[in-house]
Scaffold this motif. Sequence first.
Motif, PDB file in Angstrom:
ATOM      1  N   LEU A  88     -37.457 -30.507 -20.320  1.00  0.00           N
ATOM      2  CA  LEU A  88     -36.372 -29.981 -21.276  1.00  0.00           C
ATOM      3  C   LEU A  88     -35.740 -31.216 -22.023  1.00  0.00           C
ATOM      4  O   LEU A  88     -34.937 -31.911 -21.142  1.00  0.00           O
ATOM      5  CB  LEU A  88     -35.224 -29.137 -20.664  1.00  0.00           C
ATOM      6  N   GLU A  89     -35.947 -31.439 -23.153  1.00  0.00           N
ATOM      7  CA  GLU A  89     -35.376 -32.786 -23.663  1.00  0.00           C
ATOM      8  C   GLU A  89     -34.311 -32.468 -24.519  1.00  0.00           C
ATOM      9  O   GLU A  89     -34.149 -31.453 -25.378  1.00  0.00           O
ATOM     10  CB  GLU A  89     -36.415 -33.084 -24.838  1.00  0.00           C
ATOM     11  N   SER A 124     -29.053 -30.792 -32.931  1.00  0.00           N
ATOM     12  CA  SER A 124     -28.759 -29.569 -33.198  1.00  0.00           C
ATOM     13  C   SER A 124     -27.516 -29.248 -32.200  1.00  0.00           C
ATOM     14  O   SER A 124     -27.103 -28.210 -32.220  1.00  0.00           O
ATOM     15  CB  SER A 124     -29.723 -28.574 -32.942  1.00  0.00           C
ATOM     16  N   SER A 125     -27.152 -30.027 -31.589  1.00  0.00           N
ATOM     17  CA  SER A 125     -25.900 -29.958 -30.771  1.00  0.00           C
ATOM     18  C   SER A 125     -24.570 -30.168 -31.581  1.00  0.00           C
ATOM     19  O   SER A 125     -24.490 -30.918 -32.275  1.00  0.00           O
ATOM     20  CB  SER A 125     -25.934 -30.860 -29.516  1.00  0.00           C
ATOM     21  N   ARG A 126     -23.518 -29.480 -31.122  1.00  0.00           N
ATOM     22  CA  ARG A 126     -22.235 -29.601 -32.052  1.00  0.00           C
ATOM     23  C   ARG A 126     -21.038 -29.260 -31.005  1.00  0.00           C
ATOM     24  O   ARG A 126     -21.330 -28.790 -29.948  1.00  0.00           O
ATOM     25  CB  ARG A 126     -22.209 -28.197 -32.846  1.00  0.00           C
ATOM     26  N   VAL A 127     -19.864 -29.606 -31.443  1.00  0.00           N
ATOM     27  CA  VAL A 127     -18.698 -29.475 -30.785  1.00  0.00           C
ATOM     28  C   VAL A 127     -17.826 -28.680 -31.852  1.00  0.00           C
ATOM     29  O   VAL A 127     -17.649 -28.878 -33.072  1.00  0.00           O
ATOM     30  CB  VAL A 127     -17.760 -30.671 -30.383  1.00  0.00           C
ATOM     31  N   PHE A 128     -17.162 -27.533 -31.525  1.00  0.00           N
ATOM     32  CA  PHE A 128     -16.203 -26.802 -32.381  1.00  0.00           C
ATOM     33  C   PHE A 128     -14.956 -26.678 -31.568  1.00  0.00           C
ATOM     34  O   PHE A 128     -14.930 -26.613 -30.192  1.00  0.00           O
ATOM     35  CB  PHE A 128     -16.618 -25.562 -32.359  1.00  0.00           C
ATOM     36  N   GLU A 129     -13.982 -26.864 -32.342  1.00  0.00           N
ATOM     37  CA  GLU A 129     -12.423 -26.345 -31.717  1.00  0.00           C
ATOM     38  C   GLU A 129     -11.926 -25.382 -32.597  1.00  0.00           C
ATOM     39  O   GLU A 129     -11.887 -25.518 -33.868  1.00  0.00           O
ATOM     40  CB  GLU A 129     -11.546 -27.881 -31.825  1.00  0.00           C
ATOM     41  N   ILE A 130     -11.685 -24.104 -32.079  1.00  0.00           N
ATOM     42  CA  ILE A 130     -11.056 -23.174 -32.709  1.00  0.00           C
ATOM     43  C   ILE A 130      -9.730 -22.551 -31.738  1.00  0.00           C
ATOM     44  O   ILE A 130      -9.284 -22.666 -30.859  1.00  0.00           O
ATOM     45  CB  ILE A 130     -12.206 -22.072 -32.404  1.00  0.00           C
ATOM     46  N   ASP A 131      -8.810 -21.964 -32.768  1.00  0.00           N
ATOM     47  CA  ASP A 131      -7.809 -21.333 -32.352  1.00  0.00           C
ATOM     48  C   ASP A 131      -7.908 -19.934 -31.863  1.00  0.00           C
ATOM     49  O   ASP A 131      -7.564 -19.040 -32.530  1.00  0.00           O
ATOM     50  CB  ASP A 131      -6.835 -21.184 -33.724  1.00  0.00           C
ATOM     51  N   ALA A 132      -8.454 -19.924 -30.773  1.00  0.00           N
ATOM     52  CA  ALA A 132      -8.668 -18.708 -29.856  1.00  0.00           C
ATOM     53  C   ALA A 132      -8.806 -19.309 -28.476  1.00  0.00           C
ATOM     54  O   ALA A 132      -9.282 -20.138 -28.070  1.00  0.00           O
ATOM     55  CB  ALA A 132     -10.039 -18.062 -30.068  1.00  0.00           C
ATOM     56  N   TRP A 164     -38.344 -21.478 -26.733  1.00  0.00           N
ATOM     57  CA  TRP A 164     -38.621 -22.778 -27.156  1.00  0.00           C
ATOM     58  C   TRP A 164     -37.682 -23.699 -26.162  1.00  0.00           C
ATOM     59  O   TRP A 164     -37.819 -24.768 -26.204  1.00  0.00           O
ATOM     60  CB  TRP A 164     -37.995 -23.039 -28.550  1.00  0.00           C
ATOM     61  N   GLY A 165     -36.811 -23.146 -25.593  1.00  0.00           N
ATOM     62  CA  GLY A 165     -35.921 -23.973 -24.300  1.00  0.00           C
ATOM     63  C   GLY A 165     -34.401 -23.212 -24.330  1.00  0.00           C
ATOM     64  O   GLY A 165     -34.349 -22.013 -24.538  1.00  0.00           O
ATOM     65  N   TRP A 214     -31.365 -28.238 -25.407  1.00  0.00           N
ATOM     66  CA  TRP A 214     -32.647 -28.571 -24.962  1.00  0.00           C
ATOM     67  C   TRP A 214     -33.511 -27.786 -25.106  1.00  0.00           C
ATOM     68  O   TRP A 214     -33.787 -26.787 -24.935  1.00  0.00           O
ATOM     69  CB  TRP A 214     -32.392 -28.775 -23.353  1.00  0.00           C
ATOM     70  N   VAL A 215     -34.764 -28.778 -25.442  1.00  0.00           N
ATOM     71  CA  VAL A 215     -36.179 -28.099 -26.027  1.00  0.00           C
ATOM     72  C   VAL A 215     -37.149 -28.228 -25.313  1.00  0.00           C
ATOM     73  O   VAL A 215     -37.440 -29.573 -24.737  1.00  0.00           O
ATOM     74  CB  VAL A 215     -36.481 -28.667 -27.475  1.00  0.00           C
TER      75      VAL A 215
END
Length: 357
Positions: free
Chosen positions: A178-179, A184-192, A271-272, A293-294
Motif C-alpha cells: 500500500l503506497e 489525493s490526500s487532503r486536510v479539511f477543517e469544518i464547523d461541525a 484499488w486500496g 494508500w494505493v
Amino acid sequence: MNRQGEPSWKSDPDVARAGTLDERLHYDRRAHAVAVEKIFARSWQLVPIAERSHGIEPFTLLEGALDEPLVLTGQGADERILSNVCTHRGALLAESCSDEAALRCRYHGRRFDLDGTMTKCPGFEDAKDFPRPNENLHRLSLHQVGPLRFTGVDPVIPFDEWSAPLRRTLQEYDGETLEFDPTSSRVFEIDAAWALYCENFLEGFHIPFVHPDLNRGLDFSRYRTELEPFAVRQLGVDSGDEVRLVSRPGEDVVADYLWLYPNLMVNGYAWGISVNLIEPMGVGRCRIRYLRWVARPDLVGQGVGGALDTVEMEDQEVVLSVQKGVRSRFYPGGRFAPKLETGPHHFQRLMSADLMR
Ligand code: FES
Ligand SMILES: [Fe+2]
C-alpha cells in the motif's frame, strides 16, 4: 424546548427505543471538554504521519483537543513515540523534522537518546536524589498495522482487540504494497462536531438521498452493517459490473467501510484504502485528515471508490447542516431507524459508556 440541566449521557441499549445522546455534546464547551478527556485521552489514535521522511518527526496529538506534543523517532524495530517535552523546565525538544542522532533541548542543553533516555543534564552535578526515573522522556505505546501507526495517551482497550477489524480489512492487500498517495490526500477543517461527522459515516441510510452517483454503483437493498465490539463495518455490494474485493469471494462486495471507535475510518476498495481521521479541534469544529494508500494503481478511479472527492463534499454539507440544527431550541432530539441506524446507535452506546465512567 431542548435539553436543560446536567447532561446524563444515558443511551438505551435497544435501538428501537433509544433516543439520541444529549446534543450538547456537539456544541457545549463543558461537554466537549469532558469528551476530550473521557473519550480521546483513553483511545487509540492514528499517528498523523503517513510517510517517514526523517529520523526525528515531531507532531501534536489531536491539536486543538488533547494538544499533546509528541515525537516519532528511530526506524524499524527502534521506532518510538516519546513525549516531546523536556523534563527540566518543559520546553519543547524537537521543533522540526531532522536526522540528528539525539534530542537536544535548546533551553539549557539537556540531551536525550532517540529512545528517550536522558544522557546529559548540564548544571545538575550537585543535585540530590537525581536523576529521578522520570527524568527520561515518557514513552507511549506504538503499534503498526499495515502502513498505519497508532498511539494513545492512556488507551484502555487492548490494542489487538481494537485493531482486529482493521486487520480484516487489510487482508484484501496481503502480499501487496500500500503506497501512500500524497496527491489525493487532503486536510479539511469544518464547523461541525467530530461526533456528527462520525455519525453520518456510520449509516448508509443517507446514501440514496445524499450521494445519488454513489448510489447508482451500489445495490442498496444488499448494503449491510456489522457491529463489532469497538467498530462498525458497512459493506457496499455492487449493482452491476463493479470491481469486487477479492478477500470477500462470492459476496459481491465493492466497498468495505470500517469505522474504529472513536474517530477513525478506513475504507477498503479494490484499488486500496482511504482513511478519514476526524480530529476534534474545539467546540463544534473538527479537522478531517483524508489520506489514501494505493495497492493497485490500475484500478484507481474505477467503481464506487472512484469519485471520492464528490462523496466527501456531499457528506460535509449535510454534517454542517446538522451542526446548525442540533442546537435549535426546538430540536427535540432524534430516534434511530432500527434497521438502518444501528451504526450511529452503537457509536453512541460506546460514547455513553465512556462519558458515564
Ligand atoms: S527546559 Fe530543557 S534543559 Fe531546561
Ligand atoms: Fe455519506
